[in-house]
Design a protein around this motif. Structure first.
Motif, PDB file in Angstrom:
ATOM      1  N   GLN A   1      21.857  42.447  40.214  1.00 25.14           N
ATOM      2  CA  GLN A   1      22.229  41.040  40.092  1.00 25.14           C
ATOM      3  C   GLN A   1      23.313  40.899  39.029  1.00 25.14           C
ATOM      4  OE1 GLN A   1      20.628  38.464  42.089  1.00 25.14           O
ATOM      5  NE2 GLN A   1      20.210  40.429  43.082  1.00 25.14           N
ATOM      6  N   GLY A   2      24.257  40.032  39.264  1.00 24.34           N
ATOM      7  CA  GLY A   2      25.343  39.787  38.315  1.00 24.34           C
ATOM      8  C   GLY A   2      26.659  39.643  39.053  1.00 24.34           C
ATOM      9  N   GLU A   3      27.574  38.932  38.452  1.00 20.95           N
ATOM     10  CA  GLU A   3      28.859  38.675  39.074  1.00 20.95           C
ATOM     11  C   GLU A   3      29.963  39.503  38.442  1.00 20.95           C
ATOM     12  OE1 GLU A   3      29.937  34.576  39.197  1.00 20.95           O
ATOM     13  OE2 GLU A   3      28.028  33.964  40.059  1.00 20.95           O
ATOM     14  N   THR A   4      30.979  39.750  39.241  1.00 21.87           N
ATOM     15  CA  THR A   4      32.201  40.380  38.766  1.00 21.87           C
ATOM     16  C   THR A   4      33.269  39.299  38.710  1.00 21.87           C
ATOM     17  OG1 THR A   4      31.591  42.480  39.786  1.00 21.87           O
ATOM     18  CG2 THR A   4      33.917  42.172  39.251  1.00 21.87           C
ATOM     19  N   ASN A   5      33.914  39.169  37.561  1.00 19.85           N
ATOM     20  CA  ASN A   5      34.983  38.186  37.388  1.00 19.85           C
ATOM     21  C   ASN A   5      36.259  38.910  37.007  1.00 19.85           C
ATOM     22  OD1 ASN A   5      33.512  35.687  37.777  1.00 19.85           O
ATOM     23  ND2 ASN A   5      32.424  36.273  35.924  1.00 19.85           N
ATOM     24  N   THR A   6      37.335  38.544  37.704  1.00 20.06           N
ATOM     25  CA  THR A   6      38.620  39.174  37.449  1.00 20.06           C
ATOM     26  C   THR A   6      39.586  38.145  36.888  1.00 20.06           C
ATOM     27  OG1 THR A   6      38.236  40.727  39.260  1.00 20.06           O
ATOM     28  CG2 THR A   6      40.499  40.514  38.484  1.00 20.06           C
ATOM     29  N   PHE A   7      40.282  38.518  35.818  1.00 19.06           N
ATOM     30  CA  PHE A   7      41.314  37.704  35.196  1.00 19.06           C
ATOM     31  C   PHE A   7      42.661  38.307  35.581  1.00 19.06           C
ATOM     32  CE2 PHE A   7      44.269  37.217  31.591  1.00 19.06           C
ATOM     33  CZ  PHE A   7      44.393  35.832  31.581  1.00 19.06           C
ATOM     34  N   TYR A   8      43.533  37.462  36.108  1.00 20.18           N
ATOM     35  CA  TYR A   8      44.842  37.927  36.544  1.00 20.18           C
ATOM     36  C   TYR A   8      45.922  37.505  35.555  1.00 20.18           C
ATOM     37  CZ  TYR A   8      42.620  39.004  40.958  1.00 20.18           C
ATOM     38  OH  TYR A   8      41.804  39.536  41.913  1.00 20.18           O
ATOM     39  N   ALA A   9      46.802  38.436  35.231  1.00 22.66           N
ATOM     40  CA  ALA A   9      47.969  38.172  34.396  1.00 22.66           C
ATOM     41  C   ALA A   9      49.028  39.209  34.758  1.00 22.66           C
ATOM     42  CB  ALA A   9      47.610  38.269  32.923  1.00 22.66           C
ATOM     43  N   ASP A  10      50.260  38.898  34.510  1.00 22.96           N
ATOM     44  CA  ASP A  10      51.365  39.806  34.834  1.00 22.96           C
ATOM     45  C   ASP A  10      51.319  40.252  36.294  1.00 22.96           C
ATOM     46  OD1 ASP A  10      52.317  39.660  32.218  1.00 22.96           O
ATOM     47  OD2 ASP A  10      51.167  41.438  31.591  1.00 22.96           O
ATOM     48  N   ASN A  11      50.841  39.361  37.156  1.00 20.21           N
ATOM     49  CA  ASN A  11      50.770  39.610  38.599  1.00 20.21           C
ATOM     50  C   ASN A  11      49.865  40.775  38.988  1.00 20.21           C
ATOM     51  OD1 ASN A  11      52.488  37.464  39.280  1.00 20.21           O
ATOM     52  ND2 ASN A  11      54.287  38.728  38.847  1.00 20.21           N
ATOM     53  N   ILE A  12      48.878  41.078  38.108  1.00 18.87           N
ATOM     54  CA  ILE A  12      47.905  42.135  38.420  1.00 18.87           C
ATOM     55  C   ILE A  12      46.518  41.693  37.952  1.00 18.87           C
ATOM     56  CG2 ILE A  12      49.580  44.025  38.268  1.00 18.87           C
ATOM     57  CD1 ILE A  12      48.382  44.642  35.471  1.00 18.87           C
ATOM     58  N   ALA A  13      45.519  42.445  38.378  1.00 17.52           N
ATOM     59  CA  ALA A  13      44.174  42.248  37.831  1.00 17.52           C
ATOM     60  C   ALA A  13      44.211  42.807  36.418  1.00 17.52           C
ATOM     61  CB  ALA A  13      43.135  42.962  38.675  1.00 17.52           C
ATOM     62  N   TYR A  14      44.324  41.919  35.445  1.00 17.85           N
ATOM     63  CA  TYR A  14      44.557  42.289  34.054  1.00 17.85           C
ATOM     64  C   TYR A  14      43.274  42.717  33.352  1.00 17.85           C
ATOM     65  CZ  TYR A  14      47.002  41.756  29.557  1.00 17.85           C
ATOM     66  OH  TYR A  14      47.590  41.963  28.344  1.00 17.85           O
ATOM     67  N   PHE A  15      42.169  42.060  33.699  1.00 14.24           N
ATOM     68  CA  PHE A  15      40.877  42.363  33.077  1.00 14.24           C
ATOM     69  C   PHE A  15      39.768  41.979  34.051  1.00 14.24           C
ATOM     70  CE2 PHE A  15      37.119  40.963  30.664  1.00 14.24           C
ATOM     71  CZ  PHE A  15      36.846  42.117  29.942  1.00 14.24           C
TER      72      PHE A  15
END
Length: 189
Positions: free
Chosen positions: A45-59
């Motif tokens: 159980q748990g979610e994956t969250n992606t932060f996008y910056a510089d036109n890529i998956a940054y974190f």
């Protein structure tokens, strides 16, 4: 020590009722056997969250909220029904299920066999649902009926521990109580 290539079979299933001291610190009762384990299937159980910056998956962050799934047993023991699910035994010998029963948290311990070594597991902070009530008529042959409880395994509040696992070795082959005492307070890394 050789590593397993495969795992199979669930055995040595136990539960230990947990008591919270009010500050999120759990103490555990002596582990009690849950005989007749047929299967265990626990989904992460748990979610994956992606932060996008510089036109890529940054974190990308991944939350570990424990596990949820089903434990199938030949028959759920009356002791588990009383100690965990809150059923009561009246003076006439009847087990009573009340709508306002308090379900208790517990640790779930179990072992998977492997081609080289067995592996023991401990899920530290679990709750269980009531099993469904079902049955069917006997026909030409007797088909055993099983009972299934849905289990939610959550992180402990004081240290975020969800699960421990270790190979079954000479140092862990002692009684479940001795092994459980060791995993309740693991060595910090």
């Amino acid at each position: 020590m050789a590593n397993n290539k495969i795992k199979y079979g669930i055995s040595k299933c136990y539960y230990a009722v947990a008591t919270d001291d009010g500050n999120g610190n759990l103490t555990y009762a002596t582990p009690v056997a849950l005989p007749g384990a047929v299967s265990l299937s626990m989904e992460a159980q748990g979610e994956t969250n992606t932060f996008y910056a510089d036109n890529i998956a940054y974190f990308t962050s991944v939350a570990n909220n424990g596990y949820e799934g089903d434990l199938e047993l030949a028959l759920l023991p009356d002791g588990f029904r009383q100690n965990v699910l809150g059923e009561t035994l009246d003076t006439k010998g009847m087990y009573l299920e009340k709508a306002n029963a308090t379900v208790k948290e517990f640790a779930l311990l179990f072992q998977f066999e492997g081609d080289q070594n067995a592996t023991r597991h401990c899920m530290y902070r679990c709750v269980a649902s009531r099993p469904a009530t079902s049955g069917q008529t006997k026909e030409d042959s007797i088909e055993p009926q099983t009972e299934t409880v849905t289990i939610t395994a959550m992180p402990r509040l004081n240290d975020d521990l969800v699960k421990a696992r270790c190979p079954y070795t000479a140092s862990t082959s002692s009684s479940y109580q001795t092994w459980f005492d060791a995993v309740v307070e693991p060595t910090a890394v």
